[in-house]
Design a protein around this motif. Structure first.
Motif, PDB file in Angstrom:
ATOM      1  N   VAL A 333       0.887  -1.120   0.018  1.00 31.28           N
ATOM      2  CA  VAL A 333      -0.072  -0.010   0.032  1.00 31.28           C
ATOM      3  C   VAL A 333       0.825   1.267   0.042  1.00 31.28           C
ATOM      4  CG1 VAL A 333      -1.551   1.400   1.412  1.00 31.28           C
ATOM      5  CG2 VAL A 333      -2.026  -1.102   0.977  1.00 31.28           C
ATOM      6  N   ASP A 334       1.997   1.266   0.868  1.00 36.66           N
ATOM      7  CA  ASP A 334       2.893   2.358   0.843  1.00 36.66           C
ATOM      8  C   ASP A 334       3.706   2.542  -0.652  1.00 36.66           C
ATOM      9  OD1 ASP A 334       2.479   2.774   3.554  1.00 36.66           O
ATOM     10  OD2 ASP A 334       4.373   1.692   4.133  1.00 36.66           O
ATOM     11  N   ARG A 335       3.824   1.507  -1.439  1.00 36.35           N
ATOM     12  CA  ARG A 335       4.530   1.591  -2.533  1.00 36.35           C
ATOM     13  C   ARG A 335       3.441   2.234  -3.809  1.00 36.35           C
ATOM     14  NH1 ARG A 335       8.625  -2.760  -5.224  1.00 36.35           N
ATOM     15  NH2 ARG A 335       9.237  -1.598  -7.174  1.00 36.35           N
ATOM     16  N   PHE A 336       2.384   1.061  -3.756  1.00 34.40           N
ATOM     17  CA  PHE A 336       1.396   1.281  -4.894  1.00 34.40           C
ATOM     18  C   PHE A 336       0.184   2.290  -4.586  1.00 34.40           C
ATOM     19  CE2 PHE A 336       3.959  -2.533  -5.634  1.00 34.40           C
ATOM     20  CZ  PHE A 336       4.462  -2.185  -6.648  1.00 34.40           C
ATOM     21  N   GLY A 337      -0.059   2.561  -3.513  1.00 30.39           N
ATOM     22  CA  GLY A 337      -1.487   3.146  -3.007  1.00 30.39           C
ATOM     23  C   GLY A 337      -2.506   2.103  -2.836  1.00 30.39           C
ATOM     24  N   ALA A 338      -3.548   2.655  -2.223  1.00 29.74           N
ATOM     25  CA  ALA A 338      -4.998   1.838  -1.876  1.00 29.74           C
ATOM     26  C   ALA A 338      -5.547   1.595  -2.946  1.00 29.74           C
ATOM     27  CB  ALA A 338      -5.623   2.573  -0.684  1.00 29.74           C
ATOM     28  N   ARG A 339      -5.850   2.390  -3.780  1.00 27.69           N
ATOM     29  CA  ARG A 339      -6.853   2.163  -4.964  1.00 27.69           C
ATOM     30  C   ARG A 339      -6.226   0.839  -5.809  1.00 27.69           C
ATOM     31  NH1 ARG A 339      -6.464   6.748  -9.400  1.00 27.69           N
ATOM     32  NH2 ARG A 339      -7.755   7.878  -7.431  1.00 27.69           N
ATOM     33  N   THR A 340      -4.732   0.847  -6.046  1.00 31.18           N
ATOM     34  CA  THR A 340      -4.420  -0.142  -7.039  1.00 31.18           C
ATOM     35  C   THR A 340      -4.222  -1.310  -6.187  1.00 31.18           C
ATOM     36  OG1 THR A 340      -2.698   1.435  -8.207  1.00 31.18           O
ATOM     37  CG2 THR A 340      -2.099  -0.788  -8.240  1.00 31.18           C
ATOM     38  N   LEU A 341      -4.076  -1.445  -5.169  1.00 30.89           N
ATOM     39  CA  LEU A 341      -3.824  -2.838  -4.522  1.00 30.89           C
ATOM     40  C   LEU A 341      -5.497  -3.444  -4.197  1.00 30.89           C
ATOM     41  CD1 LEU A 341      -1.546  -4.292  -2.977  1.00 30.89           C
ATOM     42  CD2 LEU A 341      -1.136  -2.155  -3.969  1.00 30.89           C
ATOM     43  N   THR A 342      -6.295  -2.440  -3.870  1.00 31.88           N
ATOM     44  CA  THR A 342      -7.647  -2.979  -3.781  1.00 31.88           C
ATOM     45  C   THR A 342      -8.291  -3.401  -4.826  1.00 31.88           C
ATOM     46  OG1 THR A 342      -8.041  -1.199  -2.184  1.00 31.88           O
ATOM     47  CG2 THR A 342     -10.026  -2.350  -3.019  1.00 31.88           C
ATOM     48  N   ILE A 343      -7.820  -2.706  -6.182  1.00 33.48           N
ATOM     49  CA  ILE A 343      -8.165  -3.305  -7.424  1.00 33.48           C
ATOM     50  C   ILE A 343      -7.581  -4.612  -7.796  1.00 33.48           C
ATOM     51  CG2 ILE A 343      -8.147  -2.959  -9.995  1.00 33.48           C
ATOM     52  CD1 ILE A 343      -8.582   0.018  -9.413  1.00 33.48           C
ATOM     53  N   ALA A 344      -6.394  -4.677  -7.619  1.00 34.67           N
ATOM     54  CA  ALA A 344      -5.565  -6.073  -7.753  1.00 34.67           C
ATOM     55  C   ALA A 344      -6.151  -7.225  -6.780  1.00 34.67           C
ATOM     56  CB  ALA A 344      -4.212  -5.801  -7.483  1.00 34.67           C
ATOM     57  N   GLY A 345      -6.578  -6.832  -5.520  1.00 31.57           N
ATOM     58  CA  GLY A 345      -7.087  -7.726  -4.773  1.00 31.57           C
ATOM     59  C   GLY A 345      -8.307  -8.402  -5.042  1.00 31.57           C
ATOM     60  N   PHE A 346      -9.530  -7.598  -5.914  1.00 36.40           N
ATOM     61  CA  PHE A 346     -10.633  -7.979  -6.276  1.00 36.40           C
ATOM     62  C   PHE A 346     -10.421  -8.990  -7.637  1.00 36.40           C
ATOM     63  CE2 PHE A 346     -12.998  -4.478  -3.920  1.00 36.40           C
ATOM     64  CZ  PHE A 346     -13.529  -5.133  -2.900  1.00 36.40           C
ATOM     65  N   LEU A 347      -9.237  -8.300  -8.356  1.00 38.87           N
ATOM     66  CA  LEU A 347      -9.416  -9.344  -9.348  1.00 38.87           C
ATOM     67  C   LEU A 347      -8.659 -10.584  -9.230  1.00 38.87           C
ATOM     68  CD1 LEU A 347      -7.703  -6.614 -12.027  1.00 38.87           C
ATOM     69  CD2 LEU A 347      -9.735  -7.832 -12.286  1.00 38.87           C
ATOM     70  N   LEU A 348      -7.815 -10.584  -8.253  1.00 39.70           N
ATOM     71  CA  LEU A 348      -7.247 -11.726  -8.007  1.00 39.70           C
ATOM     72  C   LEU A 348      -8.196 -12.816  -7.137  1.00 39.70           C
ATOM     73  CD1 LEU A 348      -4.386 -13.070  -7.699  1.00 39.70           C
ATOM     74  CD2 LEU A 348      -4.178 -12.444  -5.437  1.00 39.70           C
ATOM     75  N   ALA A 349      -9.191 -12.307  -6.339  1.00 39.93           N
ATOM     76  CA  ALA A 349     -10.183 -12.930  -6.000  1.00 39.93           C
ATOM     77  C   ALA A 349     -11.143 -13.506  -6.970  1.00 39.93           C
ATOM     78  CB  ALA A 349     -10.838 -12.315  -4.849  1.00 39.93           C
ATOM     79  N   ALA A 350     -11.450 -12.865  -7.896  1.00 34.54           N
ATOM     80  CA  ALA A 350     -12.436 -13.083  -8.930  1.00 34.54           C
ATOM     81  C   ALA A 350     -11.767 -14.166  -9.729  1.00 34.54           C
ATOM     82  CB  ALA A 350     -12.730 -11.846  -9.981  1.00 34.54           C
ATOM     83  N   VAL A 351     -10.525 -14.172 -10.076  1.00 37.16           N
ATOM     84  CA  VAL A 351      -9.775 -15.103 -10.916  1.00 37.16           C
ATOM     85  C   VAL A 351      -9.792 -16.411 -10.266  1.00 37.16           C
ATOM     86  CG1 VAL A 351      -7.582 -15.853 -11.915  1.00 37.16           C
ATOM     87  CG2 VAL A 351      -8.659 -13.315 -12.264  1.00 37.16           C
ATOM     88  N   ALA A 352      -9.613 -16.323  -8.989  1.00 35.40           N
ATOM     89  CA  ALA A 352      -9.128 -17.640  -7.988  1.00 35.40           C
ATOM     90  C   ALA A 352     -10.735 -18.013  -7.799  1.00 35.40           C
ATOM     91  CB  ALA A 352      -8.562 -17.309  -6.871  1.00 35.40           C
ATOM     92  N   THR A 353     -11.606 -17.488  -8.104  1.00 33.24           N
ATOM     93  CA  THR A 353     -13.106 -18.035  -7.844  1.00 33.24           C
ATOM     94  C   THR A 353     -13.540 -18.855  -9.109  1.00 33.24           C
ATOM     95  OG1 THR A 353     -13.590 -16.388  -6.311  1.00 33.24           O
ATOM     96  CG2 THR A 353     -15.391 -17.747  -7.163  1.00 33.24           C
ATOM     97  N   VAL A 354     -12.957 -18.573 -10.083  1.00 33.48           N
ATOM     98  CA  VAL A 354     -13.149 -19.110 -11.558  1.00 33.48           C
ATOM     99  C   VAL A 354     -13.251 -20.622 -11.620  1.00 33.48           C
ATOM    100  CG1 VAL A 354     -12.799 -19.277 -13.982  1.00 33.48           C
ATOM    101  CG2 VAL A 354     -12.910 -17.164 -12.913  1.00 33.48           C
ATOM    102  N   PRO A 355     -12.134 -21.324 -10.903  1.00 36.55           N
ATOM    103  CA  PRO A 355     -12.046 -22.839 -10.964  1.00 36.55           C
ATOM    104  C   PRO A 355     -13.296 -23.457 -10.187  1.00 36.55           C
ATOM    105  CG  PRO A 355     -10.005 -21.699 -10.578  1.00 36.55           C
ATOM    106  CD  PRO A 355     -10.831 -20.432 -10.495  1.00 36.55           C
ATOM    107  N   PHE A 356     -13.631 -22.741  -9.327  1.00 35.04           N
ATOM    108  CA  PHE A 356     -14.758 -23.351  -8.617  1.00 35.04           C
ATOM    109  C   PHE A 356     -16.193 -23.417  -9.363  1.00 35.04           C
ATOM    110  CE2 PHE A 356     -12.169 -22.961  -4.847  1.00 35.04           C
ATOM    111  CZ  PHE A 356     -12.361 -23.919  -4.318  1.00 35.04           C
ATOM    112  N   ALA A 357     -16.166 -22.289 -10.285  1.00 32.99           N
ATOM    113  CA  ALA A 357     -17.095 -21.996 -11.057  1.00 32.99           C
ATOM    114  C   ALA A 357     -17.160 -23.226 -12.291  1.00 32.99           C
ATOM    115  CB  ALA A 357     -17.241 -20.666 -11.908  1.00 32.99           C
TER     116      ALA A 357
END
Length: 491
Positions: A333-357
């Motif tokens: 967060v210090d390096r990239f900022g809250a916005r970038t890290l939050t978006i990346a977190g949601f994308l990672l969660a979405a991609v990792a949910t696809v195998p269960f779908a």
């Protein structure tokens, strides 16, 4: 806030965080452990599953009633006193739950327990910020949010062990030693505080409370029954949901009016960009996290036929991922900022949910375990960045109100996400179980992707030179003037 300030927490702050985490972990784990025991409770107490379901629903509704009054209670008696009183209330209710003799008594005692939890959850956040002197950073939020993130993951494991080895009453009795330790640590390490100004210690905003408490209750009740009773069109769903929305709108109008009396929850602070955007993100984060938390145990138990304990153990990789993210998220967060890290977190969660779908009853467990580890990294990363920026333009007098706004958003979001995937699952189960779970997981993927939209509005970076939350504020400063000053700072 400088990187050096962010990198270190003083020993006093660390001790206060330990006291808060130990005291609050029982309430967080309890709320997830009991969900596993619904069938067991129905059998042991000679009740029906529909009636016993109110053990969970009543807990959530009582929490909704308690959350809005935490700010006033802290101003009236001081945060440390209210924290310890909430722990005592929770542990007494836990003992009463353990000796419940039928379904009705357990539901009543669980509601009392939920009221205590409704005080505990927002106070954890508020007192952590207070202990740090308003110096809010990602490391502080990572520490205080750790139990909240891990509770839904570790709860099923611990609950399964207790149910298999000790019996359902120990789900509540296990809280006693934990809360006792939490009380001792709170007495020793939480900094002494004092009630607020005489104006803040007056009578609560009864009209606001009379609007907001039933509003949250109606919304959560309607969402909790959305997958049953014929869906959104049924009166038992539509009536409380509409009533809750109308009352919430009335509360916003009431709380936004100019005047001397401080509202029970100051929604005017949501006009501050940092808090408003963080609250919106925490709503979607709650939806994304709890949609998965609802579906994953059911997938293992119903589609694969695993036991309650095995399902809990199979979810451990997700907890490991969420825990691992806590060790690196502060620096990122210090390096990239809250916005970038939050978006990346949601994308990672979405991609990792696809195998269960795409998964079926025979999908390789090692593959799913690896996917859960990645999903844990993603979901563990979406709470801390918005929480770390939520307070950046809020002065000390507004901290309790900011906490209640974020906590309410997360609570309603969790219920919303659970309701959406529960409806999707229920509507498809009549045709094909595998297809039903796959369809519900696609909805969970969609929720995580949609959560990116409000994340775009988060501040990119915190100010590097100071923490606005630590700026001085006079006791006689009105909430309206605080908002005006904060809006100027935000822009």
């Amino acid at each position: 806030m400088t990187e050096t300030t962010e990198a270190k927490l003083s020993p006093q702050v660390k001790n206060a965080l330990i006291a808060l985490i130990v005291g609050g972990i029982a309430a967080i784990l309890d709320s997830t452990m009991v969900t596993l025991a619904i069938h067991t409770l129905a059998v042991r107490l000679h009740s029906t599953a529909g009636t016993i379901q109110w053990v969970t629903t009543g807990f959530l509704l009582a929490m909704a009633v308690a959350i809005p009054i935490t700010g006033w209670a802290e101003r009236r008696w001081g945060g440390k006193r209210v924290w310890m009183a909430a722990l005592v209330l929770f542990v007494l209710a836990s003992v009463l739950c353990a000796v419940a003799w039928n379904g009705a008594s357990l539901i009543g005692f669980r509601a009392l327990q939920g009221f205590g939890a409704g005080l505990i959850f927002p106070l954890m956040q508020t007192l952590a910020v207070r202990a740090a002197g308003g110096q809010v950073g990602s490391r502080l939020m990572a520490a205080v949010s750790l139990p909240i993130a891990l509770g839904p993951i570790l709860g099923p494991v611990i609950g399964g062990v207790i149910l298999n080895g000790l019996g359902w009453r120990w789900l509540f009795l296990v809280n006693v030693p934990v809360i006792a330790a939490g009380l001792l640590l709170a007495w020793r390490f939480l900094p002494a505080d004092h009630p607020g100004s005489p104006a803040g210690r007056g009578r609560p905003d009864w009209i606001g409370l009379a609007l907001l408490a039933p509003a949250l209750t109606g919304i959560l009740l309607g969402l909790s029954q959305l997958s049953e009773d014929g869906g959104i069109g049924h009166a038992r769903v539509l009536a409380p949901l509409l009533a809750g929305v109308v009352l919430l709108a009335a509360f916003v109008v009431w709380a936004s009016r100019p005047g001397e009396r401080e509202p029970i929850v100051d929604v005017r602070l949501l006009r501050v960009r940092s808090l408003g955007s963080a609250s919106a993100v925490l709503f979607t984060a709650g939806a994304a996290m709890y949609a998965g938390m609802f579906l994953l145990p059911l997938y293992y138990q119903q589609l694969r036929g695993d036991s309650v304990l095995d399902a809990g153990l199979l979810l451990i990789p997700q907890g490991v991922g969420a825990l691992a993210s806590r060790f690196v998220i502060g620096r990122l967060v210090d390096r990239f900022g809250a916005r970038t890290l939050t978006i990346a977190g949601f994308l990672l969660a979405a991609v990792a949910t696809v195998p269960f779908a795409l998964a079926g009853p025979g999908t390789n467990l090692w593959w799913l375990g690896a996917v859960l580890l990645v999903r844990g990294l993603g979901t563990g990363a979406v709470l801390i960045p918005p929480m770390s920026v939520a307070y950046q333009d809020i002065r000390p007098a507004g901290i309790p109100h900011a906490t209640m706004n974020t906590r309410i958003a997360q609570q309603v979001g969790a219920s919303f996400g659970t309701a959406v995937v529960a409806v999707a699952l229920q509507s498809l189960l009549d045709n094909d179980a595998t297809g039903a779970f796959q369809g519900a997981f696609w909805w969970a993927v969609g929720i995580a992707v949609a959560a990116i939209v409000p994340a775009v509005a988060l501040p990119a970076r915190r100010p590097a030179n100071r923490s606005p939350a630590a700026a001085p504020v006079h006791d006689d400063e009105t909430a309206g003037s605080r908002v005006d000053a904060q809006e100027e700072a935000a822009h």
